[in-house]
Design a protein around this motif. Structure first.
Motif, mmCIF file in Angstrom:
data_model
loop_
_atom_site.group_PDB
_atom_site.id
_atom_site.type_symbol
_atom_site.label_atom_id
_atom_site.label_comp_id
_atom_site.label_asym_id
_atom_site.label_seq_id
_atom_site.Cartn_x
_atom_site.Cartn_y
_atom_site.Cartn_z
ATOM 1 N N GLN A 103 84.980 51.220 -28.698
ATOM 2 C CA GLN A 103 85.867 50.076 -28.925
ATOM 3 C C GLN A 103 86.773 50.289 -30.142
ATOM 4 O OE1 GLN A 103 87.967 47.302 -28.246
ATOM 5 N NE2 GLN A 103 86.162 47.052 -26.914
ATOM 6 N N VAL A 104 88.072 49.969 -29.974
ATOM 7 C CA VAL A 104 89.034 50.095 -31.077
ATOM 8 C C VAL A 104 89.476 48.730 -31.601
ATOM 9 C CG1 VAL A 104 89.866 52.341 -30.295
ATOM 10 C CG2 VAL A 104 91.003 50.248 -29.479
ATOM 11 N N ASP A 105 89.022 47.651 -30.969
ATOM 12 C CA ASP A 105 89.376 46.301 -31.393
ATOM 13 C C ASP A 105 88.202 45.700 -32.158
ATOM 14 O OD1 ASP A 105 90.053 43.656 -31.742
ATOM 15 O OD2 ASP A 105 90.637 43.306 -29.660
ATOM 16 N N PRO A 106 88.360 45.466 -33.465
ATOM 17 C CA PRO A 106 87.253 44.902 -34.244
ATOM 18 C C PRO A 106 86.734 43.572 -33.707
ATOM 19 C CG PRO A 106 89.021 45.633 -35.692
ATOM 20 C CD PRO A 106 89.558 45.700 -34.290
ATOM 21 N N LEU A 107 87.621 42.761 -33.138
ATOM 22 C CA LEU A 107 87.187 41.457 -32.643
ATOM 23 C C LEU A 107 86.255 41.588 -31.439
ATOM 24 C CD1 LEU A 107 90.419 39.297 -33.026
ATOM 25 C CD2 LEU A 107 88.327 39.196 -34.394
ATOM 26 N N LEU B 199 95.843 49.599 -42.651
ATOM 27 C CA LEU B 199 94.425 49.787 -42.342
ATOM 28 C C LEU B 199 94.246 49.490 -40.861
ATOM 29 C CD1 LEU B 199 91.652 50.417 -43.611
ATOM 30 C CD2 LEU B 199 91.355 47.953 -43.985
ATOM 31 N N PRO B 200 94.482 50.502 -40.007
ATOM 32 C CA PRO B 200 94.540 50.281 -38.562
ATOM 33 C C PRO B 200 93.258 49.697 -37.975
ATOM 34 C CG PRO B 200 95.385 52.449 -39.149
ATOM 35 C CD PRO B 200 94.741 51.888 -40.383
ATOM 36 N N ALA B 201 93.430 48.915 -36.930
ATOM 37 C CA ALA B 201 92.291 48.281 -36.263
ATOM 38 C C ALA B 201 91.241 49.293 -35.808
ATOM 39 C CB ALA B 201 92.788 47.438 -35.089
ATOM 40 N N PRO B 202 91.624 50.455 -35.240
ATOM 41 C CA PRO B 202 90.583 51.420 -34.850
ATOM 42 C C PRO B 202 89.744 51.905 -36.039
ATOM 43 C CG PRO B 202 92.640 51.923 -33.743
ATOM 44 C CD PRO B 202 92.958 50.873 -34.758
ATOM 45 N N THR B 203 90.368 52.018 -37.213
ATOM 46 C CA THR B 203 89.632 52.417 -38.415
ATOM 47 C C THR B 203 88.629 51.333 -38.808
ATOM 48 O OG1 THR B 203 91.492 53.730 -39.222
ATOM 49 C CG2 THR B 203 89.848 53.055 -40.846
ATOM 50 N N ILE B 204 89.052 50.077 -38.710
ATOM 51 C CA ILE B 204 88.153 48.969 -39.017
ATOM 52 C C ILE B 204 86.992 48.938 -38.024
ATOM 53 C CG2 ILE B 204 87.977 46.446 -39.049
ATOM 54 C CD1 ILE B 204 90.709 46.339 -40.296
ATOM 55 N N ALA B 205 87.283 49.136 -36.743
ATOM 56 C CA ALA B 205 86.232 49.153 -35.732
ATOM 57 C C ALA B 205 85.210 50.255 -36.026
ATOM 58 C CB ALA B 205 86.829 49.335 -34.345
ATOM 59 N N ALA B 206 85.697 51.428 -36.388
ATOM 60 C CA ALA B 206 84.798 52.541 -36.709
ATOM 61 C C ALA B 206 83.956 52.228 -37.944
ATOM 62 C CB ALA B 206 85.603 53.814 -36.931
ATOM 63 N N THR B 207 84.556 51.579 -38.928
ATOM 64 C CA THR B 207 83.828 51.211 -40.149
ATOM 65 C C THR B 207 82.736 50.200 -39.837
ATOM 66 O OG1 THR B 207 85.806 51.633 -41.479
ATOM 67 C CG2 THR B 207 84.072 50.314 -42.484
ATOM 68 N N LEU B 208 83.025 49.254 -38.945
ATOM 69 C CA LEU B 208 82.002 48.278 -38.551
ATOM 70 C C LEU B 208 80.816 48.969 -37.892
ATOM 71 C CD1 LEU B 208 84.180 45.337 -37.148
ATOM 72 C CD2 LEU B 208 83.018 45.465 -39.359
ATOM 73 N N ARG B 209 81.085 49.975 -37.076
ATOM 74 C CA ARG B 209 79.982 50.734 -36.466
ATOM 75 C C ARG B 209 79.177 51.472 -37.541
ATOM 76 N NH1 ARG B 209 83.783 51.196 -32.141
ATOM 77 N NH2 ARG B 209 84.762 52.994 -33.142
ATOM 78 N N ASP B 210 79.868 51.976 -38.574
ATOM 79 C CA ASP B 210 79.165 52.623 -39.677
ATOM 80 C C ASP B 210 78.236 51.632 -40.388
ATOM 81 O OD1 ASP B 210 80.461 55.010 -39.157
ATOM 82 O OD2 ASP B 210 81.988 54.730 -40.711
ATOM 83 N N TYR B 211 78.709 50.392 -40.552
ATOM 84 C CA TYR B 211 77.872 49.372 -41.186
ATOM 85 C C TYR B 211 76.600 49.107 -40.375
ATOM 86 C CZ TYR B 211 81.910 48.087 -44.145
ATOM 87 O OH TYR B 211 82.962 48.085 -45.045
ATOM 88 N N LEU B 212 76.733 49.253 -39.046
ATOM 89 C CA LEU B 212 75.594 48.972 -38.168
ATOM 90 C C LEU B 212 74.628 50.145 -38.042
ATOM 91 C CD1 LEU B 212 77.374 47.043 -35.265
ATOM 92 C CD2 LEU B 212 75.956 46.083 -37.075
ATOM 93 N N ALA B 213 75.067 51.327 -38.433
ATOM 94 C CA ALA B 213 74.256 52.532 -38.236
ATOM 95 C C ALA B 213 72.855 52.422 -38.836
ATOM 96 C CB ALA B 213 74.994 53.749 -38.795
#
Length: 229
Positions: free
Chosen positions: A60-64, A33-47
């Motif tokens: 950003q590709v780093d979730p942290l 589950l690559p970090a860029p995928t997690i970062a993109a998912t976090l942005r989806d949560y914020l949408a």
């Protein structure tokens, strides 16, 4: 620039406490589950919140880094990102790839009488899940990691997590070493007054770890295996 085995063994000879960063030295948490995928998912949560994200956060590709940004946008954003990231890290921990040689090193260091801890910016839940699933949890005396809704400013390179581990272990900083694969690991170790071993797990990383001041640099975790006596 990779340290000679004799140098690594001399550094470890008097060390009584060994701190491990999690992602890198212990496993590749984002292997499936690559970090860029997690970062993109976090942005989806914020949408749904209708935020106008800064350009650097949109790319950003780093979730942290998204976690560090979140408090600046308000408590709801901070809570949304932290809750989302914890869930995604927990999912990632279930499919993380073990770093070759580390499990044996952990067991041998513990058998040698040293006390061990994990010090990581990843969530405590993800680390406990991984180490338990891989039969390693019992080898660690303490896990100093990102707690629920912890201030992101206290994550590495801030020394907070290291000093937390030192206190829990009753450790002398002069007899403690951190094994980490990032510049922020080495920076936090230096600030906390402990030794550091940089794990150069990608080509060219040893230069950055050396420039930051790592006391030794390895490219294979098996290099930390205590020598036979």
């Amino acid at each position: 620039m990779i340290s000679e085995p004799a140098h690594v063994h001399r550094l470890l000879a008097d060390v009584k406490h060994v701190l491990f960063d999690f992602d890198g030295p212990i496993c590749d948490i984002f292997a499936a589950l690559p970090a860029p995928t997690i970062a993109a998912t976090l942005r989806d949560y914020l949408a749904p919140l209708g935020l106008d994200l800064p350009p650097d956060i949109r790319a950003q590709v780093d979730p942290l880094e998204i976690l560090r940004y979140a408090p600046t946008a308000g408590p709801l954003v901070a809570e949304t990102v932290e809750a989302g990231l914890r869930g995604l890290e927990l999912q990632a921990a279930l499919t993380a790839t073990p770093t070759p040689g580390t499990a044996n090193v952990i067991k041998q260091l513990r058998t040698s009488g040293r006390r061990l801890a994990v010090v990581s910016n990843n969530s405590d839940a993800a680390i406990k899940t991984y180490t338990d699933n891989h039969g390693l949890l019992g080898y660690f005396d303490h896990i100093s990691a990102r707690a629920l809704f912890q201030d992101p400013a206290l994550l590495k390179p801030h020394p907070y997590l290291i000093t937390q581990a030192l206190g829990a272990l009753g450790a002398d900083p002069a007899l403690t070493v951190l094994i980490g694969d990032s510049v922020t690991d080495i920076q936090s170790a230096k600030t906390a007054g402990i030794l550091s071993i940089g794990y150069a797990n990608t080509p060219g990383k040893e230069h950055h770890l050396h420039e930051t001041g790592a006391d030794a640099i390895i490219n294979d975790m098996a290099q930390l295996t205590p020598p036979s006596t």
